[in-house]
Scaffold this motif. Structure first.
Motif, PDB file in Angstrom:
ATOM      1  N   PRO A  43       0.779  -1.243   0.000  1.00  0.00           N
ATOM      2  CA  PRO A  43       0.000   0.000   0.000  1.00  0.00           C
ATOM      3  C   PRO A  43       0.811   1.295   0.000  1.00  0.00           C
ATOM      4  CG  PRO A  43      -1.062  -1.605   1.396  1.00  0.00           C
ATOM      5  CD  PRO A  43       0.245  -2.226   0.961  1.00  0.00           C
ATOM      6  N   ALA A  44       1.809   1.420   0.843  1.00  0.00           N
ATOM      7  CA  ALA A  44       2.563   2.678   0.923  1.00  0.00           C
ATOM      8  C   ALA A  44       3.290   2.959  -0.388  1.00  0.00           C
ATOM      9  CB  ALA A  44       3.550   2.626   2.086  1.00  0.00           C
ATOM     10  N   ILE A  45       3.854   1.926  -0.987  1.00  0.00           N
ATOM     11  CA  ILE A  45       4.558   2.083  -2.271  1.00  0.00           C
ATOM     12  C   ILE A  45       3.556   2.346  -3.391  1.00  0.00           C
ATOM     13  CG2 ILE A  45       5.895   0.807  -4.001  1.00  0.00           C
ATOM     14  CD1 ILE A  45       7.397  -0.508  -1.676  1.00  0.00           C
ATOM     15  N   ASP A  46       2.436   1.636  -3.352  1.00  0.00           N
ATOM     16  CA  ASP A  46       1.419   1.813  -4.394  1.00  0.00           C
ATOM     17  C   ASP A  46       0.904   3.245  -4.422  1.00  0.00           C
ATOM     18  OD1 ASP A  46       1.775  -0.883  -4.741  1.00  0.00           O
ATOM     19  OD2 ASP A  46      -0.122  -1.462  -3.806  1.00  0.00           O
ATOM     20  N   ASP A  47       0.738   3.847  -3.265  1.00  0.00           N
ATOM     21  CA  ASP A  47       0.261   5.235  -3.209  1.00  0.00           C
ATOM     22  C   ASP A  47       1.230   6.179  -3.910  1.00  0.00           C
ATOM     23  OD1 ASP A  47      -1.965   4.445  -1.808  1.00  0.00           O
ATOM     24  OD2 ASP A  47      -1.208   5.081   0.162  1.00  0.00           O
ATOM     25  N   ILE A  48       2.525   5.985  -3.705  1.00  0.00           N
ATOM     26  CA  ILE A  48       3.536   6.845  -4.330  1.00  0.00           C
ATOM     27  C   ILE A  48       3.527   6.662  -5.844  1.00  0.00           C
ATOM     28  CG2 ILE A  48       6.024   7.242  -4.556  1.00  0.00           C
ATOM     29  CD1 ILE A  48       6.232   6.432  -1.557  1.00  0.00           C
ATOM     30  N   ILE A  49       3.432   5.416  -6.294  1.00  0.00           N
ATOM     31  CA  ILE A  49       3.441   5.151  -7.736  1.00  0.00           C
ATOM     32  C   ILE A  49       2.155   5.655  -8.383  1.00  0.00           C
ATOM     33  CG2 ILE A  49       3.452   3.315  -9.476  1.00  0.00           C
ATOM     34  CD1 ILE A  49       5.336   1.766  -7.627  1.00  0.00           C
ATOM     35  N   THR A  50       1.027   5.488  -7.723  1.00  0.00           N
ATOM     36  CA  THR A  50      -0.240   5.985  -8.265  1.00  0.00           C
ATOM     37  C   THR A  50      -0.216   7.501  -8.413  1.00  0.00           C
ATOM     38  OG1 THR A  50      -1.481   4.124  -7.336  1.00  0.00           O
ATOM     39  CG2 THR A  50      -2.734   6.101  -7.904  1.00  0.00           C
ATOM     40  N   PHE A  74       2.467   9.312  -8.880  1.00  0.00           N
ATOM     41  CA  PHE A  74       3.349   9.569 -10.022  1.00  0.00           C
ATOM     42  C   PHE A  74       2.606   9.333 -11.335  1.00  0.00           C
ATOM     43  CE2 PHE A  74       6.496   7.861 -13.095  1.00  0.00           C
ATOM     44  CZ  PHE A  74       7.293   8.988 -13.242  1.00  0.00           C
ATOM     45  N   TYR A  75       1.883   8.214 -11.403  1.00  0.00           N
ATOM     46  CA  TYR A  75       1.136   7.848 -12.614  1.00  0.00           C
ATOM     47  C   TYR A  75       0.053   8.882 -12.947  1.00  0.00           C
ATOM     48  CZ  TYR A  75      -2.077   5.171 -15.609  1.00  0.00           C
ATOM     49  OH  TYR A  75      -2.900   4.770 -16.636  1.00  0.00           O
ATOM     50  N   SER A  76      -0.727   9.264 -11.942  1.00  0.00           N
ATOM     51  CA  SER A  76      -1.896  10.108 -12.178  1.00  0.00           C
ATOM     52  C   SER A  76      -1.586  11.593 -12.226  1.00  0.00           C
ATOM     53  CB  SER A  76      -2.945   9.850 -11.092  1.00  0.00           C
ATOM     54  OG  SER A  76      -3.352   8.501 -11.082  1.00  0.00           O
ATOM     55  N   ASN A  77      -0.629  12.037 -11.403  1.00  0.00           N
ATOM     56  CA  ASN A  77      -0.394  13.469 -11.258  1.00  0.00           C
ATOM     57  C   ASN A  77       0.895  13.945 -11.922  1.00  0.00           C
ATOM     58  OD1 ASN A  77      -2.800  13.804  -9.703  1.00  0.00           O
ATOM     59  ND2 ASN A  77      -1.737  12.974  -7.931  1.00  0.00           N
ATOM     60  N   THR A  78       2.032  13.327 -11.572  1.00  0.00           N
ATOM     61  CA  THR A  78       3.299  13.819 -12.122  1.00  0.00           C
ATOM     62  C   THR A  78       3.349  13.674 -13.634  1.00  0.00           C
ATOM     63  OG1 THR A  78       4.409  13.206 -10.068  1.00  0.00           O
ATOM     64  CG2 THR A  78       5.812  13.656 -11.992  1.00  0.00           C
ATOM     65  N   VAL A  79       3.139  12.454 -14.111  1.00  0.00           N
ATOM     66  CA  VAL A  79       3.172  12.234 -15.573  1.00  0.00           C
ATOM     67  C   VAL A  79       1.776  12.068 -16.154  1.00  0.00           C
ATOM     68  CG1 VAL A  79       5.479  11.213 -15.460  1.00  0.00           C
ATOM     69  CG2 VAL A  79       3.467   9.713 -15.404  1.00  0.00           C
ATOM     70  N   GLY A  80       0.756  12.197 -15.315  1.00  0.00           N
ATOM     71  CA  GLY A  80      -0.619  12.020 -15.780  1.00  0.00           C
ATOM     72  C   GLY A  80      -0.986  12.818 -17.013  1.00  0.00           C
ATOM     73  N   PRO A  81      -0.631  14.118 -17.067  1.00  0.00           N
ATOM     74  CA  PRO A  81      -0.992  14.913 -18.240  1.00  0.00           C
ATOM     75  C   PRO A  81      -0.291  14.481 -19.530  1.00  0.00           C
ATOM     76  CG  PRO A  81      -0.483  16.319 -16.350  1.00  0.00           C
ATOM     77  CD  PRO A  81      -0.047  14.939 -15.987  1.00  0.00           C
ATOM     78  N   PHE A  82       0.708  13.627 -19.416  1.00  0.00           N
ATOM     79  CA  PHE A  82       1.496  13.237 -20.589  1.00  0.00           C
ATOM     80  C   PHE A  82       1.067  11.893 -21.188  1.00  0.00           C
ATOM     81  CE2 PHE A  82       4.022  16.207 -18.158  1.00  0.00           C
ATOM     82  CZ  PHE A  82       4.523  17.056 -19.134  1.00  0.00           C
ATOM     83  N   TRP A  83       0.080  11.235 -20.562  1.00  0.00           N
ATOM     84  CA  TRP A  83      -0.421   9.994 -21.137  1.00  0.00           C
ATOM     85  C   TRP A  83      -1.256  10.290 -22.378  1.00  0.00           C
ATOM     86  CZ3 TRP A  83       1.653   5.616 -19.980  1.00  0.00           C
ATOM     87  CH2 TRP A  83       2.130   5.347 -18.688  1.00  0.00           C
ATOM     88  N   ASP A  84      -1.094   9.498 -23.400  1.00  0.00           N
ATOM     89  CA  ASP A  84      -1.950   9.588 -24.575  1.00  0.00           C
ATOM     90  C   ASP A  84      -3.370   9.180 -24.181  1.00  0.00           C
ATOM     91  OD1 ASP A  84      -1.508   9.555 -27.844  1.00  0.00           O
ATOM     92  OD2 ASP A  84      -3.197   8.310 -27.210  1.00  0.00           O
ATOM     93  N   ASP A  85      -4.357   9.735 -24.889  1.00  0.00           N
ATOM     94  CA  ASP A  85      -5.752   9.411 -24.588  1.00  0.00           C
ATOM     95  C   ASP A  85      -6.030   7.916 -24.701  1.00  0.00           C
ATOM     96  OD1 ASP A  85      -6.324  12.050 -24.120  1.00  0.00           O
ATOM     97  OD2 ASP A  85      -7.170  12.430 -26.107  1.00  0.00           O
TER      98      ASP A  85
END
Length: 244
Positions: free
Chosen positions: A137-144, A146-157
């Motif tokens: 859980p603690a690691i998953d929160d950090i990766i989520t 990163f996935y959703s917020n840090t690089v989130g805007p850079f994911w292709d639709d």
């Protein structure tokens, strides 16, 4: 054609996880003949390498020559640059056609038309992918984050189709029920970092900001990951299969 991986093909080849043997065993139970298979969007040939153990010949295509330059060599795998939607293959060649973690990039109407042209009647189309990893859980929160917020805007639709596990895509073939699968690997923190860097969204972030955002993630993860510690990393695998 979207090519989001040529620029970091070596990273992709080094850090992407392999699919479990259970995936291939399930597929093969439904394949009547094993003369020739086509692995479409083969990338570095992960799936082609597995299929080579089952088929006399494997054709493996990708739009990226750089990806193919890092592909697994095998005497019965034949790599070539080709789009998914228009190939040099003859009509009704293939007993099995596979697409792993790539269908969301295709013009699917055109690809399905090509599948019906080059696939043997009664052959199998198997498409699959894997969702966001989980560790603890603690690691998953950090990766989520990163996935959703840090690089989130850079994911292709198209990434949304992966998040939806391909449940919302059209699939015009008589469908075969498939179970759930999981990729389970044991990684160091450094290997996880390499995997995160292989994401297309991470590469877009690096290109725009001229900085690698994975470094900050690694520092946060060190609070939960001892030096030299190996942890189990799991990826849920989803699949759709149909008869051509």
């Amino acid at each position: 054609m979207k090519d989001l991986f040529s620029g970091h093909s070596k990273i992709y080849a080094a850090f992407r996880p392999d699919y479990p043997e259970a995936v291939y065993q399930h597929i093969m139970r439904h394949v009547k003949h094993k003369a020739i298979a086509w692995d479409c969007a083969t990338g570095n040939g992960q799936v082609a390498r597995a299929l080579a153990h089952y088929f006399e010949r494997v054709e493996a295509t990708d739009i990226s020559q750089q990806q193919l330059d890092n592909a697994y060599p095998s005497a019965n795998i034949y790599y070539k640059v080709s789009a998914a939607e228009q190939t040099p293959f003859h009509d009704h060649q293939f007993d099995l056609i596979t697409v792993a973690q790539a269908l969301h990039w295709f013009d699917r109407d055109k690809f399905y038309k090509e599948v019906k042209r080059v696939g043997k009647p009664g052959g199998i189309l198997a498409v699959w992918g894997y969702a966001l990893l989980y560790i603890e859980p603690a690691i998953d929160d950090i990766i989520t984050n990163f996935y959703s917020n840090t690089v989130g805007p850079f994911w292709d639709d198209a990434r949304r189709l992966v998040e939806q596990e391909y449940k919302t895509i059209e699939f015009p073939f008589p469908e075969i029920t498939t179970p759930k699968f999981s990729i389970d690997v044991t990684w160091s923190l450094e290997h996880l970092a390499g995997y995160l860097e292989s994401w297309s969204a991470t590469q877009k972030y690096i290109h725009k900001h001229q900085a690698n955002p994975v470094s900050a993630v690694v520092e946060s993860l060190r609070k939960h990951w001892e030096p030299a510690e190996i942890k189990t990393v799991s990826f849920p695998v989803f699949m759709r299969m149909g008869v051509i």
